[in-house]
Design a protein around this motif. Structure first.
Motif, PDB file in Angstrom:
ATOM      1  N   UNK A 277       0.738  -1.318   0.280  1.00  0.00           N
ATOM      2  CA  UNK A 277       0.217  -0.630   0.126  1.00  0.00           C
ATOM      3  C   UNK A 277       0.909   0.785  -0.008  1.00  0.00           C
ATOM      4  N   UNK A 278       2.113   0.996   0.027  1.00  0.00           N
ATOM      5  CA  UNK A 278       2.919   2.609   0.684  1.00  0.00           C
ATOM      6  C   UNK A 278       2.501   3.101  -1.568  1.00  0.00           C
ATOM      7  N   UNK A 279       1.941   2.547  -3.011  1.00  0.00           N
ATOM      8  CA  UNK A 279       1.813   3.029  -3.946  1.00  0.00           C
ATOM      9  C   UNK A 279       0.714   2.779  -3.856  1.00  0.00           C
ATOM     10  N   UNK A 280       0.084   1.948  -3.469  1.00  0.00           N
ATOM     11  CA  UNK A 280      -1.855   1.842  -3.788  1.00  0.00           C
ATOM     12  C   UNK A 280      -2.759   2.445  -2.603  1.00  0.00           C
ATOM     13  N   UNK A 281      -3.802   3.306  -2.738  1.00  0.00           N
ATOM     14  CA  UNK A 281      -4.072   3.971  -1.849  1.00  0.00           C
ATOM     15  C   UNK A 281      -3.637   4.350  -0.704  1.00  0.00           C
ATOM     16  N   UNK A 282      -2.412   4.658  -0.549  1.00  0.00           N
ATOM     17  CA  UNK A 282      -1.821   4.905   0.554  1.00  0.00           C
ATOM     18  C   UNK A 282      -2.381   5.793   1.162  1.00  0.00           C
ATOM     19  N   UNK A 283      -2.890   7.111   0.733  1.00  0.00           N
ATOM     20  CA  UNK A 283      -3.551   7.760   1.536  1.00  0.00           C
ATOM     21  C   UNK A 283      -4.789   7.569   2.924  1.00  0.00           C
ATOM     22  N   UNK A 326      16.233   5.795  -1.824  1.00  0.00           N
ATOM     23  CA  UNK A 326      15.361   7.057  -2.284  1.00  0.00           C
ATOM     24  C   UNK A 326      14.651   8.133  -1.189  1.00  0.00           C
ATOM     25  N   UNK A 327      14.550   9.014  -2.519  1.00  0.00           N
ATOM     26  CA  UNK A 327      13.601  10.641  -1.817  1.00  0.00           C
ATOM     27  C   UNK A 327      11.980   9.832  -1.448  1.00  0.00           C
ATOM     28  N   UNK A 328      11.501   8.511  -2.042  1.00  0.00           N
ATOM     29  CA  UNK A 328      10.077   8.789  -2.042  1.00  0.00           C
ATOM     30  C   UNK A 328      10.162   8.600  -0.768  1.00  0.00           C
ATOM     31  N   UNK A 329       8.135   9.083  -0.326  1.00  0.00           N
ATOM     32  CA  UNK A 329       7.365   9.190   1.180  1.00  0.00           C
ATOM     33  C   UNK A 329       6.527   7.883   1.060  1.00  0.00           C
ATOM     34  N   UNK A 330       6.978   6.882   0.589  1.00  0.00           N
ATOM     35  CA  UNK A 330       5.739   5.859   0.533  1.00  0.00           C
ATOM     36  C   UNK A 330       6.118   5.693   1.886  1.00  0.00           C
ATOM     37  N   UNK A 331       7.364   4.575   2.651  1.00  0.00           N
ATOM     38  CA  UNK A 331       7.013   3.623   3.441  1.00  0.00           C
ATOM     39  C   UNK A 331       7.308   4.879   4.699  1.00  0.00           C
ATOM     40  N   UNK A 477      10.171  16.782  12.319  1.00  0.00           N
ATOM     41  CA  UNK A 477       9.719  15.056  11.938  1.00  0.00           C
ATOM     42  C   UNK A 477      10.751  14.388  12.484  1.00  0.00           C
ATOM     43  N   UNK A 478      10.506  13.424  12.157  1.00  0.00           N
ATOM     44  CA  UNK A 478      12.280  12.398  12.858  1.00  0.00           C
ATOM     45  C   UNK A 478      12.242  10.826  12.234  1.00  0.00           C
ATOM     46  N   UNK A 479      13.142  10.535  11.427  1.00  0.00           N
ATOM     47  CA  UNK A 479      13.230   8.916  10.477  1.00  0.00           C
ATOM     48  C   UNK A 479      11.862   9.262   9.397  1.00  0.00           C
ATOM     49  N   UNK A 480      12.039  10.554   9.074  1.00  0.00           N
ATOM     50  CA  UNK A 480      10.733  10.389   7.830  1.00  0.00           C
ATOM     51  C   UNK A 480      11.782  10.070   6.428  1.00  0.00           C
ATOM     52  N   UNK A 481      11.997   8.568   6.132  1.00  0.00           N
ATOM     53  CA  UNK A 481      12.814   8.438   5.258  1.00  0.00           C
ATOM     54  C   UNK A 481      12.379   6.984   5.149  1.00  0.00           C
ATOM     55  N   UNK A 482      12.800   6.523   3.375  1.00  0.00           N
ATOM     56  CA  UNK A 482      12.361   4.857   3.473  1.00  0.00           C
ATOM     57  C   UNK A 482      13.284   4.137   3.855  1.00  0.00           C
TER      58      UNK A 482
END
Length: 513
Positions: A277-283, A326-331, A477-482
């Motif tokens: 769900x990191x790229x599917x209906x994530x919100x 990665x810079x993606x914030x999905x995780x 924020x804290x530890x906001x990376x994949x």
């Protein structure tokens, strides 16, 4: 079209199986099983000819137990035993009008836990670090019994499992190491093992999981409708190969792999899912995941005749890591949404839950892909701490990492006070601040800059605001990376260094809505 026809055939076959008049137990009862102990009553059910009477009784153990006779209706009989204390073994016999009987042997009473999710739950004991040592422990825990549902799908809710991968069994190295992502779940097994070592009575483990699946597949139409997801039934890129198409269908695994289990009396459940769900209906995950939990609780409680608690304890693993640069914030987004956007569990939205943080267990060299870290020992141990504290009410068990209780912004620094004592190491960028001249909530598109750790005390950390003037600090924020830190090397842990602080994001000017 072929897939739909096959699934329709399985559904029809299941209906025929339920009404053909044969006398038997349902698929998930068998020799060596564990039934839920007192104070709950274990529920048993099976098939038989309509209007016949069935009597169930226990024998061979320290206590005999005769349940009242029940009648078969629509091809199914169902009975709740009187509450049984932990122990055994027993023989369990069902008698059909005094002329035909079936007996299950080596039956124990203890606590039954359901283990669900996707591939990190399916990840087997033979795949973990020190696998040979872990497999060798199987023979030392004969009272931790295992069961696994087969991978099946259905467009309609099934009454019984269409297949069984591992029938109720005494654990062996062969069963625990039955092939990659096949059987048996390392997290489930090790979790049960930890519980047995503390509780000293039988533990039954029921695994029902499927790799690469989103939460929507495991949710009932009721739960999806609650989050306005009942009309959304698509497949995101890159999940387009045919092997994924069916298992991404709404409710298709709820129908085939959860709904059949609802009659069973269980103690609780653990869950390892979220990557899909990191790229599917994530919100929507901050709605869909808590709603799935609520719906499972309601359904198990009702179908078991009130024996499974309406708020049974539910533990979950906050997803680990995937891609280091990665810079993606999905995780990080999914980690936050797994807590209904509170950052910790239990919370007001997710009561009677517990969470194992796993973002510090990344495994870049995993031969199974970095999304499948091999350290499942720490995952299971952290889950077991939560179960001991939340499910069993054991006092003095620490199961949550440090979380901020107060944040103060000063001219040159921010002081973060935690809800417990902390163990801290230096970091230049694990904390980030949001710089904004607009008094509005920050998001992923806002300007986030590093906030180096300046100093720390027993329960507080001070971070710099040099990259942003005090008046413009709008968030922290804290530890906001994949992949926020190396293996077991995040900057903030509990004072004993065991439990990592979970990630968080805080807005100085939150949305008034």
């Amino acid at each position: 079209m072929c897939l739909k026809i096959c699934l329709w055939f399985l559904t029809i076959l299941g209906s025929l199986y339920a009404s053909d008049g044969g006398f038997r137990f349902a698929s998930y009862y068998g020799d060596h099983m564990v039934l839920q102990k007192a104070p709950e009553r274990a529920v048993l059910w099976g098939y038989g000819p309509d209007d016949a009477e069935v009597t169930v009784f226990l024998s061979g153990g320290p206590v005999t137990n005769n349940a009242p006779a029940v009648s078969v209706a629509a091809g199914i009989w169902k009975v709740a035993l009187v509450p049984m204390e932990a122990g055994g073994p027993y023989n369990l016999t069902a008698v059909l009008q005094n002329n035909h009987s079936i007996t299950l042997t080596d039956v124990l009473f203890g606590d039954v836990w359901l283990c669900g999710g996707q591939s990190n739950m399916a990840f087997t004991t033979s795949q973990v670090f020190n696998a040979s040592e872990e497999l060798a422990l199987a023979s030392k825990f004969p009272q931790v019994r295992i069961f696994m549902a087969a991978l099946e799908q259905s467009y309609t809710e099934l009454t019984d499992l269409a297949g069984v991968e591992v029938p109720w069994s005494v654990p062996t190295a062969k069963l625990l190491g039955g092939g990659d992502f096949k059987h048996y779940s390392a997290v489930c097994w090790m979790f049960g093992r930890h519980l047995y070592k503390v509780l000293k009575y039988p533990i039954g483990l029921v695994t029902s999981c499927w790799g690469g699946t989103p939460v929507e597949a495991w949710s009932s139409p009721r739960a999806l409708q609650h989050c306005d997801l009942d009309r959304i039934n698509g497949f995101p890129m890159p999940y387009t190969p045919s092997m994924y198409l069916s298992v991404w269908t709404n409710s298709i695994l709820w129908n085939a792999m959860i709904h059949p289990l609802l009659n069973m009396t269980i103690k609780g459940a653990i869950w390892y899912q979220g990557e899909a769900n990191t790229d599917y209906n994530q919100k929507k995950y901050s709605c869909s995941f808590p709603s799935m939990i609520d719906d499972w609780r309601m359904a198990f409680h009702q179908s078991s005749g009130g024996q499974t608690a309406p708020d049974f304890p539910f533990g979950f693993v906050q997803v680990s890591t995937y891609r280091k640069a990665t810079l993606s914030e999905g995780f990080p987004n999914i980690r936050w949404h797994q807590t209904a956007d509170y950052g910790f569990a239990p919370n007001l939205r997710m009561k009677n839950t517990f969470m194992a943080v796993a973002m510090d267990l990344g495994d870049e060299m995993s031969p199974f892909g970095s999304i499948h870290p091999r350290d499942k020992q720490d995952v299971a141990y952290r889950l077991s701490l939560g179960a001991r504290a939340v499910a069993y009410g054991e006092e003095g068990v620490s199961f949550q990492g440090p979380f901020p209780s107060r944040v103060l912004v000063n001219d040159q620094y921010i002081n973060v006070t935690y809800d417990q004592r902390v163990s801290v190491t230096q970091s230049k960028d694990i904390f980030q601040i949001c710089c904004s001249v607009v008094r509005a909530p920050c998001d992923s598109l806002s300007l986030w800059v590093p906030a180096p750790i300046l100093q720390w005390g027993l329960s507080a950390v001070q971070v710099s605001t040099n990259y942003c003037s005090m008046n413009n600090v709008a968030g922290l924020r804290y530890a906001w990376r994949d992949w926020p830190c190396d293996f077991k090397a995040c900057p903030v842990y509990s004072a004993d260094g065991v439990l990592p602080a979970p990630p968080f994001t805080l807005n100085r000017w939150p949305d008034k809505q």
